[in-house]
Each structure stands twice: as structure tokens, then as C-alpha cells.
Write an enzyme that holds these catalytic residues in place. Structure first.
Site, PDB file in Angstrom:
ATOM      1  N   ASN A 188       0.903  -1.173  -0.159  1.00  0.00           N
ATOM      2  CA  ASN A 188       0.037  -0.036   0.136  1.00  0.00           C
ATOM      3  C   ASN A 188       0.869   1.141   0.102  1.00  0.00           C
ATOM      4  O   ASN A 188       0.242   2.514   0.035  1.00  0.00           O
ATOM      5  CB  ASN A 188      -0.949  -0.194   1.154  1.00  0.00           C
ATOM      6  CG  ASN A 188      -0.264   0.440   2.535  1.00  0.00           C
ATOM      7  OD1 ASN A 188       0.959   0.152   2.613  1.00  0.00           O
ATOM      8  ND2 ASN A 188      -1.015   0.484   3.649  1.00  0.00           N
ATOM      9  N   LYS A 191      -4.301  -3.162  13.037  1.00  0.00           N
ATOM     10  CA  LYS A 191      -5.165  -3.712  11.868  1.00  0.00           C
ATOM     11  C   LYS A 191      -4.258  -4.531  10.840  1.00  0.00           C
ATOM     12  O   LYS A 191      -4.433  -5.543  10.360  1.00  0.00           O
ATOM     13  CB  LYS A 191      -5.911  -2.668  11.012  1.00  0.00           C
ATOM     14  CG  LYS A 191      -6.940  -2.301  11.938  1.00  0.00           C
ATOM     15  CD  LYS A 191      -7.866  -1.106  11.108  1.00  0.00           C
ATOM     16  CE  LYS A 191      -9.145  -0.711  11.800  1.00  0.00           C
ATOM     17  NZ  LYS A 191      -9.606   0.315  11.051  1.00  0.00           N
ATOM     18  N   ALA A 233       6.592 -12.499   8.643  1.00  0.00           N
ATOM     19  CA  ALA A 233       7.680 -11.854   9.249  1.00  0.00           C
ATOM     20  C   ALA A 233       7.428 -11.396  10.607  1.00  0.00           C
ATOM     21  O   ALA A 233       6.663 -10.335  10.667  1.00  0.00           O
ATOM     22  CB  ALA A 233       8.009 -10.951   8.399  1.00  0.00           C
ATOM     23  N   TYR A 288       2.550  -2.101  17.422  1.00  0.00           N
ATOM     24  CA  TYR A 288       3.597  -3.267  16.743  1.00  0.00           C
ATOM     25  C   TYR A 288       3.616  -4.621  17.490  1.00  0.00           C
ATOM     26  O   TYR A 288       3.675  -5.658  17.008  1.00  0.00           O
ATOM     27  CB  TYR A 288       4.892  -2.574  16.520  1.00  0.00           C
ATOM     28  CG  TYR A 288       5.902  -3.143  15.773  1.00  0.00           C
ATOM     29  CD1 TYR A 288       5.484  -3.268  14.198  1.00  0.00           C
ATOM     30  CD2 TYR A 288       6.974  -3.618  16.158  1.00  0.00           C
ATOM     31  CE1 TYR A 288       6.525  -3.802  13.533  1.00  0.00           C
ATOM     32  CE2 TYR A 288       7.933  -4.237  15.490  1.00  0.00           C
ATOM     33  CZ  TYR A 288       7.591  -4.382  14.045  1.00  0.00           C
ATOM     34  OH  TYR A 288       8.386  -5.058  13.176  1.00  0.00           O
ATOM     35  N   TYR A 327      -4.206 -21.305  13.084  1.00  0.00           N
ATOM     36  CA  TYR A 327      -4.526 -21.776  11.715  1.00  0.00           C
ATOM     37  C   TYR A 327      -3.807 -23.119  11.606  1.00  0.00           C
ATOM     38  O   TYR A 327      -4.411 -24.018  11.046  1.00  0.00           O
ATOM     39  CB  TYR A 327      -4.189 -20.864  10.770  1.00  0.00           C
ATOM     40  CG  TYR A 327      -5.210 -19.819  10.245  1.00  0.00           C
ATOM     41  CD1 TYR A 327      -5.594 -18.935  11.198  1.00  0.00           C
ATOM     42  CD2 TYR A 327      -6.075 -20.197   8.962  1.00  0.00           C
ATOM     43  CE1 TYR A 327      -6.787 -18.084  10.929  1.00  0.00           C
ATOM     44  CE2 TYR A 327      -7.191 -19.471   8.699  1.00  0.00           C
ATOM     45  CZ  TYR A 327      -7.470 -18.321   9.489  1.00  0.00           C
ATOM     46  OH  TYR A 327      -8.344 -17.465   9.212  1.00  0.00           O
ATOM     47  N   GLN A 348      -5.998 -25.777  13.869  1.00  0.00           N
ATOM     48  CA  GLN A 348      -7.094 -26.023  13.425  1.00  0.00           C
ATOM     49  C   GLN A 348      -7.430 -26.243  12.211  1.00  0.00           C
ATOM     50  O   GLN A 348      -8.203 -27.120  11.800  1.00  0.00           O
ATOM     51  CB  GLN A 348      -8.047 -24.546  13.814  1.00  0.00           C
ATOM     52  CG  GLN A 348      -8.874 -24.619  14.803  1.00  0.00           C
ATOM     53  CD  GLN A 348      -9.887 -23.285  14.822  1.00  0.00           C
ATOM     54  OE1 GLN A 348      -9.296 -22.345  15.590  1.00  0.00           O
ATOM     55  NE2 GLN A 348     -10.949 -23.130  14.562  1.00  0.00           N
TER      56      GLN A 348
END
Ligand SMILES: NC(=O)c1ccc[n+]([C@@H]2O[C@H](COP(=O)([O-])OP(=O)(O)OC[C@H]3O[C@@H](n4cnc5c(N)ncnc54)[C@H](O)[C@@H]3O)[C@@H](O)[C@H]2O)c1
Length: 346
Positions: free
Chosen positions: A51, A108, A131, A162, A176, A179
Site C-alpha cells: 500500500n 489492523k 515476518a 507493533y 490456523y 485448527q
């Protein structure tokens, strides 16, 4: 401590092509652009997503018209739909000046960015790299830092957006894994430096070099006796790529950094010596929650990756000073050209 690992059934990797389509988020940033260089030079196709909060198109300019390279402007806090074999998630401002500028957005980026990349990896059955950072150890009471140390982070301090964002991202990666049996790789990266660092992001190596080249006073926060370890970017990228190539049972978290420790004062003296600068040292108060000591224990990385940094501080600084010398000279030329145009010069 052993790397966190568990048996994994991920059939997809058995058929993994040697030429892969790879997503790099934060690919126009400092580390991301070096990673793109490495993956492109190995013949892979790269989708670089950024971005441009702290990254620059200039960092990946050399690949812009390459048929295997695609640059996409996108915020990782939003879902992304691409088809790739592997994902490297590096998107996140990394220096305090940048990540504290909009702390809510920083959290976010880390948390929603991780969720989005993990969701994508789950859909594609793709291996996914995160990272992470030595900042997950906070102001450590264990030295050097081993992966088994859980850290000492102030959850409501100015660095928390941070540190806690990255800690939550790690949590998500391992959930993740548990699960959904996702193929994850998590590296805890320690201070890394080299060409393409942002010239004014307040990180100590770039700060000192730019100040020395401009003959400005070199600002040391605190008494300069706090220590840091500095890893040259090529060594770091080698570690990341090796981690990504390990069997699925190796997930990390794995420390990647250079264990050679220097005081901030030693770094300042070295930079002044190598640039031949006339800069003087000035001392300012230490920022809140700034860690006193930081050094990775890289035993796990040595064992799992057969990796250790090879670029000495003097050599890495030399290449970095050369880079900033060119950048500053170009900026001077551009500023000079603008000034002379404004004054009516041809
Ligand atoms: N350089 C280091 O010493 C170091 C140490 C520990 C961890 N890391 C981690 O490595 C990664 C890369 O760091 P870096 O030093 O290259 O920093 P950088 O600021 O140069 O790169 C970060 C990149 O992410 C992009 N970005 C930020 N927010 C984004 C968003 N919401 N969506 C898409 N792109 C976004 C930025 O524009 C930039 O290109 C970061 O995740 C950082 O936390 C770096």
C-alpha cells in the site's frame, strides 16, 4: 528448545513446481524488495503487494516491466484474491516513527493482514510465511533471547500496536496450524540493515549513516551503552528463503538475526570512522519501553536451516553507506535542479 513442529499432512507440497507463483506482501519495502529480487532471480513469478505506506515503487523498479513480475497496490487489512503457490507476509511498518504514526492502523495491518493472508493460504493450500519480530520479546529479561522465552511486553505502551500486533499475528498463525493444519513458517526477525532502508525512518543504522554523511550531529538515545545486534539484509533473506524451503514439520518460530552484539556508541563511532565524518555525538533521553539489550540466540536456525550470518558489520555498513551516499547525492541534485528551475535557470 526445539522448533515448534508437528506431523503435517500437506500433500500439495509433494507436487510443488520448482517454478512457483509467489505472493510477497510489503514487497516494495526494504526487506520485501530484497526478497522480490531473490525470488525473481531464482526464476519464480512474483506478485508484489503493497500500500506504499513506507515502501516505494523505486525499490522494485528494476522488475516493473518483467513478464514474471506484477506490482499490486493493495492494503492487506482487506481481503485479497490471487492464485499463488506460496505467500510471504511482510506488510507492516517496521520502525517506531512509522508504526506509531497511526497505531490503530498498525494493529489492523498485523492482525487483519494475518487473517487475510491465512485465509488466502487456507483456500489455496499454500505455504505461508510470517515476518514476525524480536519485538515480541519486548524488554527481555532473558538474554540472549531464545524462542522459548515468552517475552516482556507492555500491552498498553506506545510500542504495543507493533509488538502486540505481531504477537497476535503469531497466535493466529499457530491457531490456523492447529485448527486447519496450515503449512506455516514464522521467523522472528532481529534488527536488519542494508541498502533501501528508508533514509528517515529513525532506525539507528540509517539514522547514523545519514547524519554522518550530512555532517549533522549523531543522536544517541540514552547513554549509548544499550546493545543491539545488526544483521545484513542478504544474510536475513537467505535465512527466510531457507526457512520457507524446510519440511512442513518445521514451523518456527525461529530467530533470524546476527548474534554479534554492539553498543549503540560503538556503532556510532564505527560509522563516523567509515564515513570520515566530522559529526559530533549528542545524547537524548531514552524513549519509553526501549529495550536495553537485544541479541538473538540462533541455535535453532543453525540446526534447522544450517544458516548463520556471514556478512561482518564493517562490510555491511560499507555497502549501506555507499547506497545512502548515492541516494543523498541524487536528492541533492534533484533539490538543486528544482531550486535552479524556480530561480529561472535553464
Ligand atoms: N527491518 C527489520 O529490522 C525488521 C525486524 C523485525 C521484523 N521486521 C518485519 O519485516 C517486515 C518488513 O520490514 P521492513 O524493514 O522491510 O519495513 P518496510 O517499512 O520497509 O516495509 C514494510 C512494507 O509494508 C508495506 N505496508 C505497510 N502496511 C501495509 C498494508 N496495510 N498493506 C500493504 N502493505 C503495507 C509498506 O508500504 C512497506 O513497503 C515487517 O513486517 C517488519 O515488521 C523487520
Amino acid at each position: 528448545m526445539k522448533p515448534i513442529s508437528s506431523p503435517v499432512k500437506n500433500g500439495a507440497r509433494n507436487n510443488m513446481p520448482s517454478h512457483k507463483k509467489i505472493l510477497v506482501t510489503g514487497g516494495a519495502g526494504f526487506l520485501g524488495s530484497h526478497l522480490c529480487d531473490r525470488l525473481m532471480s531464482e526464476g519464480h513469478s512474483v506478485i508484489c503487494v503493497d500500500n506504499f505506506l513506507t515502501g516505494r515503487r523505486l525499490n522494485v523498479e528494476r522488475w516493473m516491466n518483467h513478464p514474471r513480475f506484477e506490482l499490486k497496490g493493495h492494503d492487506v487489512a482487506l481481503p485479497l484474491h490471487v492464485e499463488v503457490d506460496e505467500i510471504y507476509n511482510l506488510a507492516c511498518p517496521a520502525s517506531p516513527i512509522h508504526y506509531q504514526h497511526d497505531p490503530i492502523q498498525t494493529t489492523k495491518t498485523s492482525v487483519l493482514g494475518a487473517i487475510n493472508m491465512l485465509g488466502l493460504a487456507k483456500r489455496l493450500q499454500a505455504r505461508v510465511f510470517q515476518a514476525s519480530t524480536s519485538e515480541v520479546y519486548g524488554d527481555p529479561s532473558v538474554h540472549p533471547q531464545v524462542e522459548g522465552y515468552w517475552g516482556n511486553v507492555n500491552p498498553i505502551g506506545p510500542r504495543a500496536c507493533y509488538d502486540e500486533g505481531k504477537r497476535c499475528a503469531e497466535t493466529l498463525f499457530f491457531d490456523y496450524r492447529r485448527q486447519h493444519n496450515l503449512d506455516i513458517k514464522v521467523a522472528r526477525i532481529f534488527n536488519t540493515y542494508g541498502p533501501r532502508m528508508h533514509p528517515n525512518d529513525g532506525r539507528v543504522v540509517s539514522n547514523f549513516i545519514v547524519q554522518a554523511l550530512n555532517s549533522d550531529p549523531i543522536t544517541i538515545y540514552g547513554d549509548g551503552n544499550q546493545t543491539r545486534s545488526f544483521c545484513y539484509v542478504d544474510d536475513l533473506i537467505e535465512g527466510i528463503v531457507r526457512l520457507m524451503a524446510t519440511p512442513a514439520s518445521i514451523t518456527g518460530p525461529l530467530n533470524l538475526g546476527n548474534p554479534e552484539e554492539f553498543t549503540i556508541k560503538e556503532l556510532a563511532d564505527l560509522v563516523i570512522d567509515m564515513t570520515g565524518s566530522s559529526s559530533e555525538l549528542t545524547y537524548l533521553p531514552l524513549p519509553q519501553n526501549d529495550p536495553r539489550q537485544r541479541r538473538p540466540d540462533i541455535s535453532l536456525a543453525k540446526e534447522a536451516l544450517g544458516w548463520r550470518p556471514s556478512v561482518k558489520l564493517r562490510e555491511g555498513l560499507n555497502r549501506t553507506i555507499e547506497y545512502f551516499d548515492t541516494v543523498l547525492a541524487t536528492e541533492d541534485r534533484v533539490a538543486g535542479a528544482i531550486e535552479s528551475t524556480a530561480m529561472g535557470a535553464p
